[in-house]
Each structure stands twice: as structure tokens, then as C-alpha cells.
Write a protein that holds these residues in place. Sequence first.
Motif, PDB file in Angstrom:
ATOM      1  N   GLY B  48      43.452  37.312  38.491  1.00 50.53           N
ATOM      2  CA  GLY B  48      43.315  38.010  37.213  1.00 50.53           C
ATOM      3  C   GLY B  48      43.615  37.087  36.035  1.00 50.53           C
ATOM      4  N   MET B  49      44.706  36.335  36.146  1.00 50.05           N
ATOM      5  CA  MET B  49      45.076  35.422  35.054  1.00 50.05           C
ATOM      6  C   MET B  49      44.000  34.355  34.833  1.00 50.05           C
ATOM      7  SD  MET B  49      48.024  36.442  33.891  1.00 50.05           S
ATOM      8  CE  MET B  49      49.396  37.491  34.378  1.00 50.05           C
ATOM      9  N   LEU B  50      43.409  33.856  35.927  1.00 53.47           N
ATOM     10  CA  LEU B  50      42.367  32.829  35.786  1.00 53.47           C
ATOM     11  C   LEU B  50      41.158  33.373  35.033  1.00 53.47           C
ATOM     12  CD1 LEU B  50      42.460  31.141  39.336  1.00 53.47           C
ATOM     13  CD2 LEU B  50      42.987  30.036  37.152  1.00 53.47           C
ATOM     14  N   VAL B  51      40.735  34.585  35.400  1.00 47.18           N
ATOM     15  CA  VAL B  51      39.563  35.176  34.723  1.00 47.18           C
ATOM     16  C   VAL B  51      39.881  35.456  33.260  1.00 47.18           C
ATOM     17  CG1 VAL B  51      38.047  37.203  34.638  1.00 47.18           C
ATOM     18  CG2 VAL B  51      38.561  36.124  36.844  1.00 47.18           C
ATOM     19  N   ILE B  52      41.075  36.032  33.014  1.00 48.61           N
ATOM     20  CA  ILE B  52      41.455  36.371  31.639  1.00 48.61           C
ATOM     21  C   ILE B  52      41.524  35.121  30.767  1.00 48.61           C
ATOM     22  CG2 ILE B  52      43.384  37.205  30.225  1.00 48.61           C
ATOM     23  CD1 ILE B  52      43.989  39.146  32.614  1.00 48.61           C
ATOM     24  N   ARG B  53      42.157  34.082  31.292  1.00 47.63           N
ATOM     25  CA  ARG B  53      42.370  32.866  30.499  1.00 47.63           C
ATOM     26  C   ARG B  53      41.086  32.050  30.328  1.00 47.63           C
ATOM     27  NH1 ARG B  53      42.287  29.407  27.696  1.00 47.63           N
ATOM     28  NH2 ARG B  53      43.617  27.595  27.330  1.00 47.63           N
ATOM     29  N   HIS B  54      40.405  31.793  31.437  1.00 54.24           N
ATOM     30  CA  HIS B  54      39.300  30.831  31.387  1.00 54.24           C
ATOM     31  C   HIS B  54      37.927  31.460  31.173  1.00 54.24           C
ATOM     32  CE1 HIS B  54      41.909  27.503  32.384  1.00 54.24           C
ATOM     33  NE2 HIS B  54      42.424  28.210  33.369  1.00 54.24           N
ATOM     34  N   TYR B  55      37.698  32.668  31.724  1.00 53.45           N
ATOM     35  CA  TYR B  55      36.370  33.256  31.597  1.00 53.45           C
ATOM     36  C   TYR B  55      36.278  34.210  30.401  1.00 53.45           C
ATOM     37  CZ  TYR B  55      34.773  31.386  36.096  1.00 53.45           C
ATOM     38  OH  TYR B  55      34.379  30.564  37.125  1.00 53.45           O
ATOM     39  N   MET B  56      37.360  34.950  30.126  1.00 54.31           N
ATOM     40  CA  MET B  56      37.314  35.875  28.987  1.00 54.31           C
ATOM     41  C   MET B  56      37.815  35.218  27.713  1.00 54.31           C
ATOM     42  SD  MET B  56      38.576  39.379  30.909  1.00 54.31           S
ATOM     43  CE  MET B  56      37.512  40.615  30.152  1.00 54.31           C
ATOM     44  N   GLY B  57      38.445  34.072  27.844  1.00 57.17           N
ATOM     45  CA  GLY B  57      38.834  33.313  26.661  1.00 57.17           C
ATOM     46  C   GLY B  57      40.031  33.854  25.921  1.00 57.17           C
ATOM     47  N   LEU B  58      40.878  34.612  26.606  1.00 62.04           N
ATOM     48  CA  LEU B  58      42.075  35.144  25.941  1.00 62.04           C
ATOM     49  C   LEU B  58      43.222  34.146  26.099  1.00 62.04           C
ATOM     50  CD1 LEU B  58      41.862  38.905  26.943  1.00 62.04           C
ATOM     51  CD2 LEU B  58      41.423  37.895  24.706  1.00 62.04           C
ATOM     52  N   GLY B  59      43.121  33.070  25.359  1.00 57.87           N
ATOM     53  CA  GLY B  59      44.130  32.018  25.474  1.00 57.87           C
ATOM     54  C   GLY B  59      44.957  31.839  24.229  1.00 57.87           C
TER      55      GLY B  59
END
Lengths: 195, 88
Positions: B48-59
Amino acid sequence: MDLAANVAPAGVSAVPGNRGIWVGILCELSEFALMFLAWAWFRHVHPDDFHAGPAMLNLGSGIANTVVMLTSGYLAVRAVLAIRRDDAIAARNWLIATLLGGLVFLLIKAFEFRWNVEHGVVGTGNSFVAMYYYLTFNHLVHVVWGCLGLIWAILRAQFGAYSAADHEGLEAAVLYWHATDLAWIVIFPLLYVLH
Amino acid sequence: MTNIDEGRATIVWLGLVVLTLGSAWLGEGALPAGLTALVVALIVGLKGMLVIRHYMGLGEPGSRLRLAMRMYFFVVPVLILVAASPGG
């Protein structure tokens, strides 16, 4: 890329895509959160159903669908990267590849449901099987919505609506797709892995 | 959205696939139930964290949206751990 100028007033930080899609994403994830709570409750109340449940399912289909969803999400990221380079044709093609991933997911699901019926996995009298159908049918509906969003973005890309400077709609379709992927990331182990 | 490049996107995708196959291996009963629940919860959180950070751009640090999404992938794994542990 500066989305702030498009979607947020001065002084307010921009969100990826647009605010509207995040309302949809948070509603979708809240809905699944309630179902995850229901999964935990019924697992507590009917442990035998849930301990035996995963062995009743077609694990290969679950793995294949997870890999397909993750791959489709990756292809969606490539579409965003392409439009940022102002390459609308490549972005459209990556979106088409993403959509094909979604269609393969639906085909595998159709195969799995047919396999279930042939093997007596029907949602009567078993809490695990009922939970399996509620979760997977609900997710399937969101995959269909996501596919429709991707089709809309593909058509818009085809007719030149997106550019490096303005591709908020494309991002919104991709973000919804990732949210559907997130839901499946949780559903897969709940149904196929945890005995 | 995300500032990821093609190379990193590919590495994240490979990582997600490997984590999925690891989960499937756990489904074969390779580990005791409690340990399986713990590893599955960690894998769900990490994916979940990988998708949120890298694919959804919530960084973006301090973003309420990023906090809400991260909380989701903290709370749900805890729910999995509690519900799927022996006696849960």
C-alpha cells in the motif's frame, strides 16, 4: 508540473489529479474498510468457515488477477510519464494497455466464478464464501467503473485534449485505477492467503 | 502527480509482484498461523505504501491526504493481524 494553478487557489497545496477524484477514492476506500471490518467480524464469529475457506478457492486465479492489477497500475504510471513528456500518442497507447489489463482481470474473474460454480463454491450457508462474493463483486464493479474512466481518458487523449501542461483528467482516471488496485492489495490476502 | 521516472516505476512494479508471490507462498501454509498473519499484514502495509508514494504521488510532507492514505495502510494491516492471529 504545476497542478496548483489548475486546481487549487493560491496558498493551498495541490493534490494529484483533482479534488473530485479524491472524494471518489476516499468514498471507495471507506466502503471497502467497512467490508474489511465485516470480514474480521465474521471470521471471529465463524472461524471454521474462514479457516477452511481459502482452500476452496482457485488460488491461481487470485495470484493471476493480483499480478494483472499491479501490472496494469504500472502501465497507467507510464501513461502519466508519457503525457508529461507531451507525448500524447504514447500516453494514449499506455492507457489502452492499462485498459487491456483491466479487461484481462475481468476475464480471469469470469473464469474464476465459473470454476467456483463447477466446484460448489456458492454463497449459501458459508460466511467465508458469502464474504468472498460480496468483496469480489464489489471490487469488480469498481474495476468496471475504472475501465469506463480509462476509456473516457483514451478518447480524450485521441482527440488531443491532454498535454504536458494540462492532463488533470488523465491523472484522475489513473488515480482511480490505483485506488482500485489498493483495494485488491488488501482483498487478495484476506480471501486467498489467510487460513 | 508522482515525480517517479520509468526506471523506478519498473523497480516498484517488480517489488510489488515479488511481494504478491511471497504472499501466495504463505497461503500454502509455509509458516505458523500467527507468523503468517504478521508477515501478510506487513506485506499489505508495504504494498500500500509503495503504491501511495510512488504511483499515486502522495509524497508531499505534511499533506493531509497522504496522512489519511498512510493511516489506512496502517490500520488495515493491524486489523488483519488482530483478526487472523490465533485466538483472534
